[in-house]
Design an enzyme around this catalytic site. Structure first.
Site, PDB file in Angstrom:
ATOM      1  N   HIS A   2      42.174  37.808  32.920  1.00 24.20           N
ATOM      2  CA  HIS A   2      43.356  36.953  33.035  1.00 24.20           C
ATOM      3  C   HIS A   2      43.270  36.011  34.244  1.00 24.20           C
ATOM      4  CE1 HIS A   2      46.136  38.833  30.088  1.00 24.20           C
ATOM      5  NE2 HIS A   2      45.483  39.945  30.361  1.00 24.20           N
ATOM      6  N   CYS A  51      42.812  37.399  26.657  1.00 24.11           N
ATOM      7  CA  CYS A  51      43.222  38.780  26.357  1.00 24.11           C
ATOM      8  C   CYS A  51      43.661  38.907  24.899  1.00 24.11           C
ATOM      9  CB  CYS A  51      44.297  39.234  27.336  1.00 24.11           C
ATOM     10  SG  CYS A  51      44.463  41.038  27.391  1.00 24.11           S
ATOM     11  N   GLU A  83      44.953  33.301  34.589  1.00 24.98           N
ATOM     12  CA  GLU A  83      46.295  32.740  34.823  1.00 24.98           C
ATOM     13  C   GLU A  83      47.146  33.638  35.712  1.00 24.98           C
ATOM     14  OE1 GLU A  83      47.082  35.603  31.447  1.00 24.98           O
ATOM     15  OE2 GLU A  83      45.410  34.471  32.272  1.00 24.98           O
TER      16      GLU A  83
END
EC number: 6.3.5.3
Length: 1296
Positions: free
Chosen positions: A1261, A1136, A1263
């Site tokens: 994303h 990002c 994570e």
């Protein structure tokens, strides 16, 4: 002043909209061009090298034409005398890039207007269309922007001559300064200062007004009451406190701090240790804090900053709880008057006019949600819950015919967070403790917010309305929160003794509150306060409401530690005083050599005159519903368009809902991502299934018929919304109560008393539920002149209840998604209205411009408790397939929303609900529809009967595959429509709002996509086994390679990123850019580098570009990064904001020359989606063995669209096989269509890698979704780890 051109500022569709507005205003404008222009205030002339560096720094966004088009210039800048958030952040970047002689950067918007000459009046009209008068100014020459940097000498303190002129001097000051003092308060001040034998200063009077405003002191809630001549036994506040006295269970802090705290769970909180900076789990109690605020007045004046600073202020309340806490998840809500969307006006909407100084409901709902979302996004707090109500009508009330509605809006901001057990209670402020202001500098903004918000809109002076507008800088607040986080993570060594946020009244309220609550006085130096506007008077310095500030008490021995933390996080602070034994305030001004404040604390905060409310009960009876013009088919369509009922996607996808990696239930439900969730749920940590839930309840229109019923329903709805989570006992739930009323309006005061009594003395004690926190706003009325007529718009009494609870297991939460893949099923209605079926003040009456007579109510408290307890059993035993409460729009809407979520049909029979189909389908009595397996129906009905609900349960029918939505009563067809048709009606209000606000082409594509009946929804195809832990052999060797988890100021996704790498077998190390720039850390000791997501520098110079340039323009750090990327054994990941940053470092990364830039999304909006991607064949070492897999992933960005130089660049990127991820639609086809491709990137590209595969950058994303529970939807067979965990394990495997 240096002037530098910037990038083109407005997209083609924004220009088209501006031209359309010009046409509507009959302004003959043929074309408009807009570009940014930058102004630099410098301390000395820049060298050629410095000028070139500055020019490169300010190159971001689309490329510029060589010369701007011809036309007349209109330059829009921030208002002179103010400093924009953009300026603060851009100046920071310039300084971090070595341009220290730049005092300040500011940005304007240069419009080039083409067309026939306009007269002066028309130019003024055009200028009004191009700027926000509350925040901006218009010039006609670039050199006029010098005014932005004009410097003034400090103005002296003023004294008010009461010794010479007596009471009249105070009365004049009351008007001139907008103090909103009551007559008895003027008498109090006259007595106090006469007793002190001196004249008060303007700053002392202003400070008193803010500290004692209704906004801050809650005088009405602490008042004595006489109703109908009878003295009432309790104040409103005592009745609220009665809930705590009756049920103190699980409450750790109530009524005395910035937020309430209740017991949480013992979990592993994940953070970096202070000694080595290595992330790890720390087993501790994570107690739950809760707070809900309103920010109504500023939002009516200027919606974006009003809503943004409303969210920001509430976040600070959470962070400033106890000795420092961690905000976690947020909510936002709005009540406004009718929207009247151009071209989509509804039959119930009439234009009653409004005051000039406030904006329209449409403006509020266009800009306000963006402001609230933007602050939460940039701070890094997911916004998971909300409500949206419109009401504006001519009502036959207890006062005759009057206008009721929300010209003064409700802007609700709230949330929950976590706090350590040993930090719940504030510490002791020792004599000599340093008094600190943490956060940004003082600016001449937001003056008088406390007093201004305590007046009815229209009472205050227009200049005071301008003065009370605030400005937001969430990136600064994030830095401050990082400091607070470092402090509380030190446990018993936490240097913070005491902390409060700076809100209404600025330091004039915060500092006296801090020292008074700590049992001390304070001695301060005015000139030690950080100040960006030295020309301000002492009053303006002390009382302004500059945002993103906290006040703290720190022990002198710990100041060095505190300073070290602040410097690392680049969080500005100032020590402005010391705590004293004597409870006295002394403010010195060394510039003028005087004391603007010198007064005992008890004069400021002592026993001011107590308010007495002597009122009369009045309550409208209403009129019976006139049904002659109501057709059921037409009613359904109208109700589906009513904002309280209609789809709210336009309010949801602008808000990040995945940051933290701990969101387990957001608004979007199921494979088709339908926004119908009843509540929000977060996990308590990244290593457990304990969690927290919050829900909302509000039924304000009912108050027009029954004040107390409206309040009871708000509580009941909050409970039915949260009931399908695994909480356990009812007393685990704690409530925030936010009361909005037009105090002084006939009947409203007594109605408020009755509503508070109904909740505080009766309903909540009976349910054993506590209200440990809340807020009131008592000036919900707007006055204006419409022609020769004086008009008033008065809001209904509005109670918004927020329920908070600890969750036993987040995996047990049940959603409204109907299931047709679980065998035969049954739909049961649990009707807590017990057949009353009241239609008063419902969506039905509203869309037919009626009120009705009898409203819904909590019919039986024991049954409401029994209902909750029964749901808890069903949730724990996993007997519910789906659950949805009945609310706005009634049973028909409940069933429709469940069908939308399940992409299926329903066939139901309502014969058991009585002969009145209209009442059965549209009443809004409390209740819920549950879906259970057919074979378990009898057991479920018995359980419900065992909980006292036998007379409330009705078998309705079943969910079926397909597109039918059939309602019968016996053999009669009551209503039949395609579910897909209802779905489009329900979506139209959101679609129209999105078309107005964002790129209309994207809005149209999304609406078109909803018409794909063959859409299979989100789905998964994996080419690997996600349960296989390929890193396990390396973890068993007990070697943990170090990964540098890199962050810059404003980055907010580093903790969940560290957790993913930690689980894969890495030692994740917290590395701040300030560590690298200062030489405290270097990259030589790391094998892996990950640049994390967020908003570095608030994205002001292009997303990630300021971060990248702070590396590129620092020779030593640039060399360090280049050396790291060239080492053949390293891995690098950018996600990002980190992706955007690394794409701007491509000149340092071998094999990255074909990488694109990432620019503004095609929708021109922040996009938060749960998107489907496919792993492409590429060299990426992170994606090994994943090629061909298709799975959903979190997306949250505003600038994610791939930008290539030309077609040849795109072809080279593709031919090099460097594309690692692509967006695909639910049919598995690579797409550029919105919203499956949320940013419009060519060929669906959303991740690229280097030729060697060692460096990979991606906009989504992984994570945030490495745990299965953190996915908004997932296949039921997934275990603890989602397939995205494979990326991080691949990295560990590569390092051996």
């Amino acid at each position: 002043m240096e002037i530098l051109r910037g990038s083109p500022a407005l997209s083609a569709f924004r220009i088209t909209k501006l031209l359309s507005r010009c046409q509507d205003a009959h302004l003959l404008v043929s074309d408009i061009y807009a570009e940014y222009v930058h102004f630099a205030d410098v301390s000395a002339p820049l060298s050629a090298d410095e000028h070139a560096r500055l020019q490169r720094l300010l190159q971001y966004g689309p490329s510029l034409p060589e010369h701007p088009p011809a036309g007349r210039l209109l330059l829009v800048t921030p208002r002179p005398g103010t400093i924009s958030p953009w300026s603060s952040k851009a100046t920071d970047i310039a300084h971090n890039c070595g341009l220290s002689q730049i005092l300040r950067l500011e940005r304007g918007l240069a419009f080039s207007i083409q067309g026939p000459d306009l007269n002066e009046s028309q130019w003024k009209q055009l200028a009004a269309l191009l700027h926000d008068r509350m925040m901006e100014a218009v010039f006609t020459d670039l050199q006029q922007a010098e005014q932005l940097f004009s410097h003034h000498q400090p103005a002296p303190v003023q004294r008010v001559d009461i010794l010479g002129q007596g009471r009249s001097a105070l009365e004049q000051a009351n008007i001139k300064l907008g103090l909103a003092l009551a007559q008895d308060e003027i008498d109090y001040l006259l007595t106090a200062f006469t007793g002190l034998g001196r004249n008060p200063t303007d700053i002392e009077l202003y400070m008193f007004a803010q500290a004692n405003s209704e906004h801050c002191r809650h005088k009405i809630f602490n008042a004595d009451w006489v109703i109908d001549g009878v003295v009432q036994p309790k104040t409103l506040f005592k009745m609220i406190k009665n809930t705590f006295e009756h049920t103190p269970d699980y409450v750790l802090s109530a009524y005395k701090d910035n937020a309430a705290v209740m017991e949480g769970s013992q979990v592993g909180r994940f953070y970096a240790t202070a000694e080595k900076g290595i992330y790890d789990y720390h087993q501790e109690e994570a107690h739950i804090l809760m707070k809900v605020e309103t920010h109504n007045h500023p939002t009516a004046i200027s919606p974006w900053p009003g809503a943004a600073t409303g969210s920001g202020g509430e976040i600070r309340d959470e962070g400033a709880t106890g000795r420092g806490a961690k905000p976690k998840a947020g909510l936002v809500g709005f009540s406004v008057s009718n929207l009247r969307i151009p071209g989509f006006e509804q039959p119930w909407e009439e234009n009653f006019g409004k005051p000039d100084r406030i904006v329209t409901a449409l403006d509020i709902m266009t800009e306000g949600p963006l402001g609230g979302a933007a602050f939460n996004n940039e701070f890094g707090r997911p916004a998971l819950l909300g409500y949206f109500r419109t009401y504006e009508e001519r009502v036959n009330s207890h006062n005759g015919i009057e206008l009721r509605g929300y010209h003064k809006p409700i802007m609700l901001a709230g949330g929950l967070g976590n706090i350590r057990a040993d930090h719940v209670q504030k510490g002791e402020i020792t004599v000599g403790a340093k008094l600190v202001v943490l956060g940004g500098p003082s600016m001449n903004i937001g003056l008088g917010g406390g007093a201004a918000s305590s007046m009815a809109s229209g009472q205050s002076d227009a200049d005071l309305d301008f003065a009370s507008v605030q400005r937001d800088n969430p990136e600064m607040e994030r830095r401050c929160q990082e400091v607070i986080d470092r402090c509380w993570q030190l446990g018993e060594y936490n240097p913070i003794l005491f902390i409060h946020d700076v809100g209404a009244g600025g330091l004039s309220n915060a500092m006296p509150e801090l020292v008074n609550d700590g049992g001390r006085g304070g001695r301060f130096e005015l000139r030690d306060i950080l100040n960006d506007e030295p020309g301000m008077s002492p009053l303006e310095v002390w009382c302004n409401e500059s945002q993103e500030r906290y006040v703290l008490a720190v022990a002198p021995a710990q100041m060095a530690l505190f300073d070290e933390i602040c410097r690392r996080e680049r969080a500005p602070y100032a020590v402005i005083g010391e705590a004293t034994e004597e409870k006295h305030l002394l403010l010195n001004d060394r510039h003028f050599g005087n004391q603007p404040i010198d007064m005992p604390l008890d004069v400021l905060l002592g026993k001011t005159p107590k308010m007495l409310r002597d009122v009369t009960r009045l309550q409208a009876k209403g009129d019976a519903l006139q049904r002659a013009d109501i057709s059921l088919a037409e009613a359904v369509k109208r109700i589906m368009h009513l904002p309280a009922v209609a789809e709210k996607t336009f309010l949801i996808t602008i808000g990040d809902r995945t940051v933290t990696g701990m969101v387990t239930r957001d608004q979007m439900v199921g494979p088709w991502q339908i926004p119908v969730a009843d509540c929000a749920v977060t996990s308590a940590s990244l290593d457990s299934y304990y969690g927290e839930a919050m829900s909302l309840g509000e039924r304000a229109p009912v108050a027009l018929l029954d004040f107390a019923a409206s309040a009871r329903l708000a509580v009941g709805e909050a409970l039915t919304n949260i009931a399908a989570t695994q909480i356990g006992e009812l007393k685990r739930i704690k409530l925030s109560a936010n009361w909005m009323s037009a105090a002084g309006h006939p009947g409203e005061d007594a109605g408020l008393y009755d509503a508070v009594r109904a909740v505080g003395e009766e309903l909540c004690p009976a349910l054993e539920i506590t209200i440990p926190v809340g807020k009131d706003s008592m000036s919900m009325k707007t006055r204006w002149q419409e022609g020769h007529e004086q008009r008033e718009m008065t809001s209904p009494l509005s109670l918004v209840i927020t329920a908070f609870a600890r969750i036993e297991d987040v995996r047990r939460t049940v959603t409204p998604q109907l299931r047709t893949d679980k065998g035969d099923n049954a739909l049961l209605l649990i009707d807590l209205g017990a057949g009353h079926n009241a239609l008063g003040a419902t969506a039905l009456t509203q869309v037919y411009r009626q009120l009705g007579d009898k409203p819904a109510d909590v019919r039986n408290v024991q049954q409401l408790a029994g209902f909750f307890n029964a749901m808890q059993r069903l949730v724990a035993d996993q007997h519910l397939l789906a659950y949805h409460d009945r609310s706005d729009g009634g049973l028909l809407v409940t069933l429709a929303e469940m069908a939308f979520a399940g992409h299926c049909g329903v066939t139901v029979d309502i014969q058991s609900l009585g002969n009145d189909a209209l009442a059965a389908l549209f009443n809004e009595e409390l209740g819920a529809v549950i879906q259970v397996r057919a074979e378990q129906r009898a057991d479920v009905e018995k359980l419900l009967a065992d909980h006292g609900l036998a007379n409330c349960v009705h078998y309705l029918g079943r969910a079926v595959a397909g597109d039918t939505f059939d309602i019968r009563s016996g053999t009669d067809v009551v209503y039949s429509e395609k579910r897909s048709t209802l779905r489009l009606w329900w979506a139209e209000t959101s679609w129209q709002m999105q078309r107005l606000r964002d790129n209309p082409d994207c809005a149209d594509q999304e609406h078109q996509a909803k018409q794909d009946e063959s859409d299979p929804g989100l789905n998964v195809k994996l080419t690997f086994d996600p349960a296989e832990d390929i890193a396990a052999p390396f973890i068993l060797k007990q070697a943990r390679p170090k990964v540098a988890v890199l962050r810059e100021q404003g980055v907010n996704s580093h903790v969940e990123m560290a957790a993913a790498f930690h689980r894969a077998g890495f030692d994740a190390v917290d590395v701040h850019m300030s560590d690298l720039l200062a030489g405290r850390t270097d990259l030589q000791s790391f094998q892996t580098l990950v640049a994390c997501g967020g908003f570095s520098y608030g994205d002001v110079l292009g997303a990630g570009e300021g971060w990248a340039k702070s590396i590129l323009f620092n020779d030593r750090v640039r060399d360090e990064f280049e050396a790291f990327f060239h080492r053949p054994t390293t891995l690098a990941l950018g996600v990002c904001n980190g992706c955007q940053m690394m794409s701007n470092l491509r000149e340092l990364i071998p094999g990255a020359e074909h990488w694109p830039r990432f620019v503004r999304n095609l929708s021109d909006s922040f996009e938060a989606r749960f998107s489907l991607v496919e792993v492409a064949s590429s060299p990426s070492l992170f994606m090994q063995d994943m090629v061909g897999s298709r799975m959903p992933i979190a997306v949250s960005h505003g600038e994610g669209q791939v930008e290539v130089r030309d077609a040849a660049h795109l072809a080279a990127l593709e031919q090099s096989h460097l594309v690692a991820l692509r967006f695909v639609n639910n049919h598995g086809v690579v797409t550029e269509q919105y919203p499956a491709n949320p940013n419009g990137s060519a060929n669906g590209i959303t991740a690229v890698t280097s030729v060697s595969g060692r460096a990979t950058v991606m906009m989504p994303h992984p994570e945030r979704v490495f745990r299965t529970v953190s996915n908004s939807w997932h296949p039921e067979e997934w275990g603890e780890d989602s397939p995205w965990m494979r990326m991080f394990r691949n990295a560990r495997k590569q390092l051996g």
